[in-house]
Design a protein around this motif. Structure first.
Motif: not given
Ligand code: SAH
Length: 348
Positions: A64, A97-98, A128-129, A132, A168-169, A172-173
């Protein structure tokens, strides 16, 4: 001052991790990554400033951010789902995770041109951030109200179809990781070396793991989404780097656009994994949902990215056109993001 604070956070998360290890001798990778990413006070995603995460000055960039054409194509996907669902009277757009909110901003700009869809959209963000969240509110509030949540618990109150996107959510888990050595399986984790530094450690497994990497949180989230779609309808689109089958260790850490060791910058570097799409699809299948997996390249081509690109380029000067083409090329070129990134479509 800001630097000092960040140093302190860095030390704090490392100290917390070392304390865990000293108590138990071993910290599994899942708990290590959970602490690094989302420790409520010092975790990477819960604490780091959004601008230090995403974008040129941050640690990494995403589709994005690379091209607004990507966001338009996701809007086209949404329009198709809205049509398929019989144009419901209320639309719940959910994004996991936007980040900086660029994807949803691009989507809403496009949807605005379809008033009967746009007028009935409600926006739900799981994020969660806190920085953001603020950025997302700023970007989206011109289109309407944004509802923020820490997790998907709110879905139980929505008794309508949802249209969910996650770019890309899931990478990150946190992940459990296992390895086989001389016929025996071990869980991968963290221990301390003679200099009190973090290093890989291994604990014997009681049972043989089903896969080398396993993300329990992904399973729970997909279960929750699937249950909702099964009962109330809608669709979901999961986009990420990942694989369908047969991957080994995929855990990586990125700091300021550079690959670093996963123990080098706890809480400061982004630790991520390649997403196991087969596992996600399996969860959906269990609940009788249908899925379709494509490479990002194929998905974007199927939704007409080339046609849209031609239209756009005919309306701008050559310099701009070349920049826009470069962005799209990065998304669809198989040697860039086109092949590694996958798009999983889920529906009833
Ligand atoms: N989707 C966006 C950002 C990707 S980065 C893009 O494509 O640009 C990962 C996103 O997930 C970030 O906004 C981060 O703060 C969020 N995030 C990470 N771990 C999370 C969790 N456990 N719960 C909710 N949001 C989370």
């Amino acid at each position: 001052m800001i630097l000092l604070e960040k140093e302190l956070h860095h030390n704090m998360i490392a100290e917390i991790i070392k304390e865990h290890i000293q108590k138990k001798g071993f910290l599994d990778l899942y708990t290590y990554i959970s602490l690094c990413q989302s420790h409520p006070e010092y975790g990477y995603y819960s604490n780091k400033e959004g601008v230090d995460i995403l974008g040129k000055k941050g640690d990494f960039v995403t589709s994005p951010e690379i091209s607004f054409v990507f966001n338009e194509i996701i809007a086209f996907w949404l329009i198709r789902q809205w049509e398929k669902a019989g144009r419901p009277e209320e639309i719940h757009l959910v994004e996991l995770g936007p980040g900086q909110g660029k994807l949803m901003e691009g989507i809403l700009k496009t949807l605005k041109k379809i008033p009967s869809f746009y007028a009935v959209c409600k926006i739900h963000f799981v994020e969660i951030n806190p920085t953001f969240q603020r950025l997302q509110k700023e970007k989206i509030s011109i289109f309407g109200e944004v509802y923020h949540y820490q997790n998907l618990g709110f879905l139980s109150k929505i008794k309508q179809p949802i249209f969910l996107i996650a770019n890309e959510f899931f990478d990150a888990l946190p992940v459990h990781q296992y390895m086989e050595k001389e016929g025996k399986w071990y869980e991968v984790g963290v221990g301390l070396n003679g200099q009190n530094k973090l290093q890989y450690a291994y604990a014997p497994c009681e049972n043989m793991p089903e896969s080398v990497e396993f993300q329990p949180d992904t399973v729970k989230i997909i279960e929750c989404i699937s249950e909702h779609i099964k009962q109330w309808g809608g669709a979901a689109l999961v986009i990420d780097y990942g694989y369908w089958e047969g991957q080994g260790d995929t855990v990586q850490a990125i700091y300021k656009h550079r690959h670093v060791g996963i123990f080098e910058y706890p809480g400061k570097a982004d630790i991520s994994v390649h997403v196991n799409f087969k596992n996600i699809a399996l969860q959906c299948n269990k609940r009788g949902l249908q899925y379709n997996i494509q490479t990002q390249r194929q998905f974007l081509l199927d939704f007409g990215i080339q046609l849209r690109l031609e239209q756009i380029c005919s309306q701008v000067d050559n310099v701009q056109a070349s920049l826009i083409c470069q962005g799209v090329d990065r998304l669809i070129d198989p040697s860039k993001m086109g092949q590694l990134f996958k798009v999983l479509h889920i529906e009833k």
